[in-house]
Design a protein around this motif. Structure first.
Motif, PDB file in Angstrom:
ATOM      1  N   LYS A 189     -41.326  27.069 -12.177  1.00 18.66           N
ATOM      2  CA  LYS A 189     -42.616  27.515 -12.694  1.00 18.66           C
ATOM      3  C   LYS A 189     -42.458  27.911 -14.164  1.00 18.66           C
ATOM      4  O   LYS A 189     -41.789  28.891 -14.490  1.00 18.66           O
ATOM      5  CB  LYS A 189     -43.120  28.704 -11.878  1.00 18.66           C
ATOM      6  CG  LYS A 189     -44.593  29.014 -12.049  1.00 18.66           C
ATOM      7  CD  LYS A 189     -45.015  30.108 -11.065  1.00 18.66           C
ATOM      8  CE  LYS A 189     -46.513  30.412 -11.187  1.00 18.66           C
ATOM      9  NZ  LYS A 189     -46.917  31.516 -10.276  1.00 18.66           N
ATOM     10  N   VAL A 190     -43.086  27.154 -15.044  1.00 23.23           N
ATOM     11  CA  VAL A 190     -42.865  27.327 -16.475  1.00 23.23           C
ATOM     12  C   VAL A 190     -44.126  27.740 -17.222  1.00 23.23           C
ATOM     13  O   VAL A 190     -45.235  27.329 -16.857  1.00 23.23           O
ATOM     14  CB  VAL A 190     -42.301  26.022 -17.090  1.00 23.23           C
ATOM     15  CG1 VAL A 190     -43.319  24.888 -16.979  1.00 23.23           C
ATOM     16  CG2 VAL A 190     -41.880  26.214 -18.550  1.00 23.23           C
ATOM     17  N   PHE A 191     -43.950  28.560 -18.229  1.00 20.75           N
ATOM     18  CA  PHE A 191     -45.016  28.855 -19.175  1.00 20.75           C
ATOM     19  C   PHE A 191     -44.657  28.121 -20.459  1.00 20.75           C
ATOM     20  O   PHE A 191     -43.571  28.311 -21.015  1.00 20.75           O
ATOM     21  CB  PHE A 191     -45.129  30.360 -19.440  1.00 20.75           C
ATOM     22  CG  PHE A 191     -46.440  30.758 -20.071  1.00 20.75           C
ATOM     23  CD1 PHE A 191     -47.422  31.386 -19.328  1.00 20.75           C
ATOM     24  CD2 PHE A 191     -46.698  30.496 -21.419  1.00 20.75           C
ATOM     25  CE1 PHE A 191     -48.648  31.748 -19.894  1.00 20.75           C
ATOM     26  CE2 PHE A 191     -47.912  30.850 -21.998  1.00 20.75           C
ATOM     27  CZ  PHE A 191     -48.892  31.478 -21.236  1.00 20.75           C
ATOM     28  N   ILE A 192     -45.569  27.277 -20.948  1.00 24.66           N
ATOM     29  CA  ILE A 192     -45.278  26.419 -22.094  1.00 24.66           C
ATOM     30  C   ILE A 192     -46.009  26.932 -23.340  1.00 24.66           C
ATOM     31  O   ILE A 192     -47.218  27.164 -23.309  1.00 24.66           O
ATOM     32  CB  ILE A 192     -45.692  24.959 -21.813  1.00 24.66           C
ATOM     33  CG1 ILE A 192     -44.924  24.419 -20.595  1.00 24.66           C
ATOM     34  CG2 ILE A 192     -45.423  24.084 -23.035  1.00 24.66           C
ATOM     35  CD1 ILE A 192     -45.381  23.041 -20.136  1.00 24.66           C
ATOM     36  N   ILE A 193     -45.252  27.099 -24.416  1.00 24.38           N
ATOM     37  CA  ILE A 193     -45.801  27.582 -25.690  1.00 24.38           C
ATOM     38  C   ILE A 193     -45.364  26.629 -26.798  1.00 24.38           C
ATOM     39  O   ILE A 193     -44.227  26.141 -26.787  1.00 24.38           O
ATOM     40  CB  ILE A 193     -45.290  29.001 -26.012  1.00 24.38           C
ATOM     41  CG1 ILE A 193     -45.610  29.966 -24.866  1.00 24.38           C
ATOM     42  CG2 ILE A 193     -45.889  29.516 -27.318  1.00 24.38           C
ATOM     43  CD1 ILE A 193     -44.951  31.333 -25.010  1.00 24.38           C
ATOM     44  N   ASP A 194     -46.248  26.367 -27.754  1.00 24.80           N
ATOM     45  CA  ASP A 194     -45.835  25.586 -28.923  1.00 24.80           C
ATOM     46  C   ASP A 194     -46.474  26.148 -30.179  1.00 24.80           C
ATOM     47  O   ASP A 194     -47.363  27.000 -30.117  1.00 24.80           O
ATOM     48  CB  ASP A 194     -46.150  24.093 -28.751  1.00 24.80           C
ATOM     49  CG  ASP A 194     -47.636  23.790 -28.794  1.00 24.80           C
ATOM     50  OD1 ASP A 194     -48.255  24.003 -29.847  1.00 24.80           O
ATOM     51  OD2 ASP A 194     -48.190  23.324 -27.771  1.00 24.80           O
ATOM     52  N   VAL A 238     -47.604  35.597 -20.552  1.00 27.91           N
ATOM     53  CA  VAL A 238     -46.348  35.179 -19.920  1.00 27.91           C
ATOM     54  C   VAL A 238     -45.967  36.156 -18.816  1.00 27.91           C
ATOM     55  O   VAL A 238     -45.611  35.753 -17.696  1.00 27.91           O
ATOM     56  CB  VAL A 238     -45.208  35.094 -20.965  1.00 27.91           C
ATOM     57  CG1 VAL A 238     -43.857  34.902 -20.280  1.00 27.91           C
ATOM     58  CG2 VAL A 238     -45.459  33.953 -21.942  1.00 27.91           C
ATOM     59  N   LYS A 239     -46.046  37.441 -19.114  1.00 30.36           N
ATOM     60  CA  LYS A 239     -45.640  38.466 -18.151  1.00 30.36           C
ATOM     61  C   LYS A 239     -46.457  38.412 -16.865  1.00 30.36           C
ATOM     62  O   LYS A 239     -45.922  38.601 -15.757  1.00 30.36           O
ATOM     63  CB  LYS A 239     -45.762  39.844 -18.792  1.00 30.36           C
ATOM     64  CG  LYS A 239     -45.260  40.972 -17.891  1.00 30.36           C
ATOM     65  CD  LYS A 239     -45.392  42.312 -18.576  1.00 30.36           C
ATOM     66  CE  LYS A 239     -44.927  43.427 -17.639  1.00 30.36           C
ATOM     67  NZ  LYS A 239     -45.061  44.774 -18.277  1.00 30.36           N
ATOM     68  N   ASP A 244     -40.971  31.551 -14.181  1.00 31.39           N
ATOM     69  CA  ASP A 244     -39.552  31.899 -14.133  1.00 31.39           C
ATOM     70  C   ASP A 244     -38.784  31.365 -15.347  1.00 31.39           C
ATOM     71  O   ASP A 244     -37.564  31.514 -15.445  1.00 31.39           O
ATOM     72  CB  ASP A 244     -38.896  31.427 -12.831  1.00 31.39           C
ATOM     73  CG  ASP A 244     -39.084  29.944 -12.550  1.00 31.39           C
ATOM     74  OD1 ASP A 244     -39.482  29.202 -13.476  1.00 31.39           O
ATOM     75  OD2 ASP A 244     -38.847  29.527 -11.399  1.00 31.39           O
ATOM     76  N   VAL A 245     -39.510  30.753 -16.290  1.00 30.52           N
ATOM     77  CA  VAL A 245     -38.906  30.280 -17.531  1.00 30.52           C
ATOM     78  C   VAL A 245     -40.024  30.016 -18.540  1.00 30.52           C
ATOM     79  O   VAL A 245     -41.156  29.707 -18.158  1.00 30.52           O
ATOM     80  CB  VAL A 245     -38.070  28.996 -17.303  1.00 30.52           C
ATOM     81  CG1 VAL A 245     -38.955  27.825 -16.873  1.00 30.52           C
ATOM     82  CG2 VAL A 245     -37.240  28.628 -18.524  1.00 30.52           C
ATOM     83  N   VAL A 246     -39.700  30.156 -19.816  1.00 24.28           N
ATOM     84  CA  VAL A 246     -40.628  29.814 -20.897  1.00 24.28           C
ATOM     85  C   VAL A 246     -40.057  28.630 -21.661  1.00 24.28           C
ATOM     86  O   VAL A 246     -38.873  28.641 -22.031  1.00 24.28           O
ATOM     87  CB  VAL A 246     -40.828  30.993 -21.874  1.00 24.28           C
ATOM     88  CG1 VAL A 246     -41.612  30.541 -23.106  1.00 24.28           C
ATOM     89  CG2 VAL A 246     -41.549  32.143 -21.187  1.00 24.28           C
ATOM     90  N   TYR A 247     -40.885  27.611 -21.869  1.00 21.85           N
ATOM     91  CA  TYR A 247     -40.457  26.495 -22.727  1.00 21.85           C
ATOM     92  C   TYR A 247     -41.217  26.613 -24.036  1.00 21.85           C
ATOM     93  O   TYR A 247     -42.456  26.681 -24.052  1.00 21.85           O
ATOM     94  CB  TYR A 247     -40.733  25.137 -22.088  1.00 21.85           C
ATOM     95  CG  TYR A 247     -40.088  24.021 -22.897  1.00 21.85           C
ATOM     96  CD1 TYR A 247     -38.757  23.692 -22.699  1.00 21.85           C
ATOM     97  CD2 TYR A 247     -40.798  23.356 -23.896  1.00 21.85           C
ATOM     98  CE1 TYR A 247     -38.143  22.713 -23.466  1.00 21.85           C
ATOM     99  CE2 TYR A 247     -40.191  22.378 -24.670  1.00 21.85           C
ATOM    100  CZ  TYR A 247     -38.863  22.057 -24.446  1.00 21.85           C
ATOM    101  OH  TYR A 247     -38.258  21.101 -25.227  1.00 21.85           O
ATOM    102  N   TYR A 248     -40.466  26.602 -25.141  1.00 20.66           N
ATOM    103  CA  TYR A 248     -41.082  26.747 -26.457  1.00 20.66           C
ATOM    104  C   TYR A 248     -40.842  25.518 -27.317  1.00 20.66           C
ATOM    105  O   TYR A 248     -39.690  25.122 -27.537  1.00 20.66           O
ATOM    106  CB  TYR A 248     -40.542  27.984 -27.184  1.00 20.66           C
ATOM    107  CG  TYR A 248     -41.096  28.128 -28.591  1.00 20.66           C
ATOM    108  CD1 TYR A 248     -42.452  28.379 -28.787  1.00 20.66           C
ATOM    109  CD2 TYR A 248     -40.283  27.975 -29.707  1.00 20.66           C
ATOM    110  CE1 TYR A 248     -42.985  28.492 -30.065  1.00 20.66           C
ATOM    111  CE2 TYR A 248     -40.808  28.098 -30.996  1.00 20.66           C
ATOM    112  CZ  TYR A 248     -42.157  28.345 -31.167  1.00 20.66           C
ATOM    113  OH  TYR A 248     -42.684  28.442 -32.418  1.00 20.66           O
TER     114      TYR A 248
END
Length: 411
Positions: A189-194, A238-239, A244-248
């Protein structure tokens, strides 16, 4: 923290004084202590030599400088002395375009290494292509630079024949990271930020495509302004997301503080990014919170390659104050590809640079193939590197350490 770079190039003499070519100037003394040739050929470098990304840019410039010094010491191209012209783009597209125009105006420039940033390269490509001046980036990873804006749909078109790169692309890097995280990292389960830039947004998109294809869930997505160092709004998302991971998708000046703030908010999950965050500066900016964070980067660790032993020794011997960093080996190989192309052009013209040397050197670059610092160096029909290797790194202590190298079969 500076270098031992060669700087300005002697002004071109009148055409009537040239005995070998209209693109290349005869040394006043007929020789040069650094190379002994009587024709000067300039290799340009464009990179961020100041500002937040200078740690990477200086490594690029110094490594090209080393390649030039090596070619001159070996008298690798008989009758030719290579010179360096390095320009600072400050990671800004507008500066990159101005630098491209300046390099094109210098008729002694027969090839350019750089830039670092894909967005900067977008502003330079047409300038170089119109002048038939070969450009080889050791760091650009946006697929659109070589395969056109519709590459993801399978409509691959090479827009600029003057553009090449020794680094592999995000069409491979993003999916490579996704496979590692999902299959070996156990992250589902990822949170994606760019950062909304060409490189960051493109990399995040290729990661997302593969991660969801594998069965991973996207807990949330968002963007940040990399110039801001307060990421509290996205950190709150994100919190509460359960990721369970952040992709930047972006670079270390923003990624470091972002990682630090995520952990400070109580979300004890790792952040992973691409080659744009693979630098010790990321660890310094993130502090102790960086432990367990990851990055992917092009190729295998240079230090592990037998082919890089001489490069590393010579770099240290040269006394550069700045490390070769993530792209040093690729920068050296980019410069050497230009040197090889000049040699091929000279050898094919009775030992002399011909008229219209730029176009002929450009043509020769397409066909170069040699054993470089980073392994086999050659280019495919799009100008992309044929070397598709990548490595996953994890923060362990004060720096990144290699975890696993491999390839992803791009479709």
């Amino acid at each position: 923290m500076r270098h031992r770079s060669l700087i300005a190039v002697t002004a071109a003499l009148a055409a009537g004084a040239l005995t070998l070519t209209a693109c290349g100037s005869r040394d006043d003394k007929g020789s040069d202590s650094s190379g002994g040739g009587d024709v000067t050929v300039t290799i340009g470098v464009d990179a961020p030599l100041s500002g937040d990304l200078s740690a990477l840019g200086l490594g690029i410039r110094n490594s090209v400088d080393l390649a030039i010094k090596t070619a001159n010491e070996k008298k690798y191209v008989k009758g030719v002395t290579f010179k360096l012209e390095s320009l600072d783009d400050q990671a800004q597209p507008s500066s990159g375009q101005q630098n491209a125009t300046k390099l094109v105006a210098d008729k002694n420039v027969l090839g350019v290494v750089g830039p670092l940033n894909s967005s900067v390269s977008e502003s330079m490509q047409k300038v170089f292509d119109d002048a038939k001046l070969a450009q080889i980036s050791p760091a650009n990873t946006s697929p659109s630079l070589t395969q056109g804006p519709n590459w993801a749909t399978g409509q691959k078109v090479r827009t600029y024949k003057s553009y090449f790169r020794t680094a592999t692309t995000d069409a491979i890097q993003g999916p490579f990271a996704a496979q590692y995280l999902f299959n070996k990292g156990g992250k589902k389960k990822v949170f994606i930020i760019d950062d909304k830039k060409t490189y960051g947004a493109g990399l995040a998109a290729t990661f997302k495509g593969e991660f969801t294809k594998l069965g991973g869930a996207v807990a949330g997505e968002g963007h940040i302004d990399p110039e801001s160092k307060d990421f509290s709004a996205i950190v709150t998302q994100v919190k509460s997301s359960g990721a369970d991971v952040v992709y930047y998708g972006g670079e270390y000046p923003a990624a470091g503080p972002l990682s630090k703030q995520i952990k400070a908010a109580g979300a004890n999950i790792p952040l992973i990014g691409g080659d744009g965050i693979y630098d010790k500066k990321f660890v310094d900016l993130a502090g102790p919170a960086a432990a367990g964070d990851m990055a992917t980067s092009v190729g295998a660790p240079v230090e592990t390659l037998p082919s890089a032993t001489e490069f590393i020794a010579n770099y240290k011997k040269a006394g550069f104050k700045d490390p070769y960093a993530a792209y040093g080996g690729y920068s050296y190989d980019s410069a050497w590809a230009i040197i090889e192309a000049v040699k091929k052009t000279v050898d094919g013209n009775s030992g002399k640079l011909p008229d219209g040397a730029r176009a002929k050197v450009l043509e020769a670059v397409q066909g170069v193939a040699f054993d470089g610092v980073t392994g086999k160096v050659s280019f495919d029909e799009f100008g992309d590197a044929t070397n598709k290797q990548l490595t996953v790194y994890k923060v362990d202590g004060p720096d990144f350490k290699a975890v696993e190298s491999g390839t992803y079969p791009a479709k």
